[in-house]
Write an enzyme that holds these catalytic residues in place. Structure first.
Site, PDB file in Angstrom:
ATOM      1  N   LYS A 179       0.828  -1.176   0.104  1.00  0.00           N
ATOM      2  CA  LYS A 179       0.050  -0.112   0.114  1.00  0.00           C
ATOM      3  C   LYS A 179       0.872   1.249   0.005  1.00  0.00           C
ATOM      4  O   LYS A 179       0.614   2.264  -0.813  1.00  0.00           O
ATOM      5  CB  LYS A 179      -0.952   0.084   1.103  1.00  0.00           C
ATOM      6  CG  LYS A 179      -1.778  -1.242   1.552  1.00  0.00           C
ATOM      7  CD  LYS A 179      -2.690  -1.196   2.398  1.00  0.00           C
ATOM      8  CE  LYS A 179      -2.382  -1.083   3.925  1.00  0.00           C
ATOM      9  NZ  LYS A 179      -1.524  -2.465   4.336  1.00  0.00           N
ATOM     10  N   ARG A 181      -9.379   0.379   9.547  1.00  0.00           N
ATOM     11  CA  ARG A 181      -8.901  -0.952   9.630  1.00  0.00           C
ATOM     12  C   ARG A 181      -9.724  -1.730  10.542  1.00  0.00           C
ATOM     13  O   ARG A 181      -9.666  -2.818  10.772  1.00  0.00           O
ATOM     14  CB  ARG A 181      -7.369  -0.869  10.578  1.00  0.00           C
ATOM     15  CG  ARG A 181      -6.299  -1.339   9.632  1.00  0.00           C
ATOM     16  CD  ARG A 181      -5.010  -0.869  10.458  1.00  0.00           C
ATOM     17  NE  ARG A 181      -3.852  -1.578  10.357  1.00  0.00           N
ATOM     18  CZ  ARG A 181      -2.825  -1.095   9.560  1.00  0.00           C
ATOM     19  NH1 ARG A 181      -2.834   0.250   9.109  1.00  0.00           N
ATOM     20  NH2 ARG A 181      -1.789  -1.580   9.535  1.00  0.00           N
ATOM     21  N   ARG A 230      11.858  -5.339   4.164  1.00  0.00           N
ATOM     22  CA  ARG A 230      11.594  -3.879   4.172  1.00  0.00           C
ATOM     23  C   ARG A 230      12.261  -3.170   5.151  1.00  0.00           C
ATOM     24  O   ARG A 230      12.668  -3.599   6.350  1.00  0.00           O
ATOM     25  CB  ARG A 230       9.834  -3.755   4.828  1.00  0.00           C
ATOM     26  CG  ARG A 230       9.283  -2.498   4.411  1.00  0.00           C
ATOM     27  CD  ARG A 230       7.866  -2.449   4.367  1.00  0.00           C
ATOM     28  NE  ARG A 230       7.197  -2.506   5.653  1.00  0.00           N
ATOM     29  CZ  ARG A 230       5.849  -2.714   5.812  1.00  0.00           C
ATOM     30  NH1 ARG A 230       5.201  -2.356   4.657  1.00  0.00           N
ATOM     31  NH2 ARG A 230       5.312  -2.581   6.900  1.00  0.00           N
ATOM     32  N   ARG A 286      11.664  -1.711  11.014  1.00  0.00           N
ATOM     33  CA  ARG A 286      10.613  -1.391  11.960  1.00  0.00           C
ATOM     34  C   ARG A 286      10.564  -2.547  13.041  1.00  0.00           C
ATOM     35  O   ARG A 286      10.502  -3.712  12.560  1.00  0.00           O
ATOM     36  CB  ARG A 286       9.367  -1.264  11.248  1.00  0.00           C
ATOM     37  CG  ARG A 286       9.024  -0.049  10.857  1.00  0.00           C
ATOM     38  CD  ARG A 286       8.050   0.074   9.938  1.00  0.00           C
ATOM     39  NE  ARG A 286       6.637  -0.451  10.374  1.00  0.00           N
ATOM     40  CZ  ARG A 286       5.469  -0.295   9.646  1.00  0.00           C
ATOM     41  NH1 ARG A 286       5.492   0.291   8.437  1.00  0.00           N
ATOM     42  NH2 ARG A 286       4.409  -0.896  10.202  1.00  0.00           N
ATOM     43  N   ARG A 345       0.301  -9.161  13.512  1.00  0.00           N
ATOM     44  CA  ARG A 345      -0.612  -8.139  12.474  1.00  0.00           C
ATOM     45  C   ARG A 345      -1.456  -9.050  11.556  1.00  0.00           C
ATOM     46  O   ARG A 345      -2.479  -8.229  11.217  1.00  0.00           O
ATOM     47  CB  ARG A 345       0.571  -7.387  11.906  1.00  0.00           C
ATOM     48  CG  ARG A 345       1.340  -6.486  12.783  1.00  0.00           C
ATOM     49  CD  ARG A 345       2.574  -5.826  12.128  1.00  0.00           C
ATOM     50  NE  ARG A 345       2.230  -5.086  11.224  1.00  0.00           N
ATOM     51  CZ  ARG A 345       3.238  -4.535  10.144  1.00  0.00           C
ATOM     52  NH1 ARG A 345       4.348  -4.994  10.222  1.00  0.00           N
ATOM     53  NH2 ARG A 345       2.795  -3.704   9.236  1.00  0.00           N
TER      54      ARG A 345
HETATM   55  P1  AMP Z   1       1.354   0.470   9.116  1.00  0.00           P
HETATM   56  O1  AMP Z   1       2.400   1.301   9.165  1.00  0.00           O
HETATM   57  O2  AMP Z   1       0.000   0.565   8.624  1.00  0.00           O
HETATM   58  O3  AMP Z   1       1.446  -1.051   9.045  1.00  0.00           O
HETATM   59  O4  AMP Z   1       0.852   0.435  10.816  1.00  0.00           O
HETATM   60  C1  AMP Z   1       1.570   0.290  11.690  1.00  0.00           C
HETATM   61  C2  AMP Z   1       0.955  -0.179  13.015  1.00  0.00           C
HETATM   62  O5  AMP Z   1       0.302   1.031  13.526  1.00  0.00           O
HETATM   63  C3  AMP Z   1      -0.224  -1.068  13.235  1.00  0.00           C
HETATM   64  O6  AMP Z   1       0.362  -2.523  13.164  1.00  0.00           O
HETATM   65  C4  AMP Z   1      -1.109  -0.586  14.073  1.00  0.00           C
HETATM   66  O7  AMP Z   1      -0.734  -1.088  15.497  1.00  0.00           O
HETATM   67  C5  AMP Z   1      -1.037   0.636  13.827  1.00  0.00           C
HETATM   68  N1  AMP Z   1      -2.223   1.239  13.173  1.00  0.00           N
HETATM   69  C6  AMP Z   1      -2.119   1.953  11.856  1.00  0.00           C
HETATM   70  N2  AMP Z   1      -3.121   2.394  11.565  1.00  0.00           N
HETATM   71  C7  AMP Z   1      -3.920   1.817  12.262  1.00  0.00           C
HETATM   72  C8  AMP Z   1      -5.529   2.020  12.276  1.00  0.00           C
HETATM   73  N3  AMP Z   1      -6.260   2.373  11.377  1.00  0.00           N
HETATM   74  N4  AMP Z   1      -6.097   1.376  13.431  1.00  0.00           N
HETATM   75  C9  AMP Z   1      -5.489   0.774  14.460  1.00  0.00           C
HETATM   76  N5  AMP Z   1      -4.244   0.888  14.352  1.00  0.00           N
HETATM   77  C10 AMP Z   1      -3.437   1.282  13.399  1.00  0.00           C
END
Ligand code: AMP
Length: 208
Positions: A13, A88, A127, A155, A166
């Site tokens: 994404k 989400r 990544r 990360r 996740r």
């Molecule tokens: P991402 O970079 O989108 O993979 O997000 C990293 C982490 O941030 C996720 O594993 C969640 O812990 C948190 N996170 C990001 N976006 C959301 C969301 N819309 N709702 C809840 N947690 C989120």
């Protein structure tokens, strides 16, 4: 153009969002990036957020909804936006519908990146991000130039162990958004397998 990018962790994404925002002149709003920026501050909220992200759990809806509401109210979102990693949960999607309705706006498309599980782990563990530019690379599929390679970070939540958690959160809470947006007539299913360029072409075709 008001867009949502939906898909499991590692679907690509963030990578694809870069070319879409350039092409359509809209900002990318990544809740993951907003959360990581908040975690870099020294605050009680930063500790709370870390307790969720480090264990692969979703951050509670009300915290994320507040972040998005604030961000969507900024001037650069007037021509549209690309939400990356939000909503989400179904509760987040309902909040977003309400927020947009208040502003007499609505979503145009929800781009769902469909990628088999076997590919996701490889994408996630390879990544690396550049803390200076925020740019994300992949050691094999999108290798970094030599001058930035030394400063890249992996990360905390891109390990195999946290990835498994996740993915479970995705299946339990985020996957129900596929039928949610399908019923609303907004879902555009994109085959997320292949090269970065091939997937970009599919996205552009779906949007034109
Ligand atoms: P991402 O970079 O989108 O993979 O997000 C990293 C982490 O941030 C996720 O594993 C969640 O812990 C948190 N996170 C990001 N976006 C959301 C969301 N819309 N709702 C809840 N947690 C989120």
């Amino acid at each position: 153009m008001n867009l949502v990018f939906l898909g499991p962790p590692g679907a690509g994404k963030g990578t694809q969002a870069r070319s879409i925002v350039d092409r359509f002149g809209i900002p990318q709003i990544s809740t993951g990036d907003i959360i990581r920026a908040t975690m870099r501050t020294d605050s009680p909220l930063s500790k709370e957020l870390r307790s969720y992200t480090d264990s692969g759990k979703l951050v509670p809806d009300e915290l994320v909804n507040r972040m998005v509401e604030q961000r969507l109210g900024q001037d650069d979102c007037e021509p549209g936006f690309l939400l990356d990693g939000y909503p989400r949960t179904v509760a987040q999607a309902e909040t977003l519908d309400g927020l947009l309705a208040q502003q007499q706006r609505r979503l145009d498309h929800v781009l769902f990146m469909d990628v088999p599980d076997a590919l996701l782990l490889e994408r996630i563990t390879g990544r690396r991000s550049d803390p200076e530019s925020g740019r994300v690379y992949h050691l094999k599929y999108d290798p970094p130039p030599a001058d930035v390679a030394g400063r890249l970070i992996h990360r905390n939540d891109d390990t195999e162990e946290v990835f498994g958690k996740r993915l479970r959160e995705y299946r339990d809470y985020t996957a129900p958004l596929v039928p949610y947006y399908e019923q609303a007539g907004l879902l555009r299913r994109i085959d997320g397998q292949g090269s970065i360029d091939e997937i970009r072409e599919r996205l552009v075709t779906a949007l034109s």
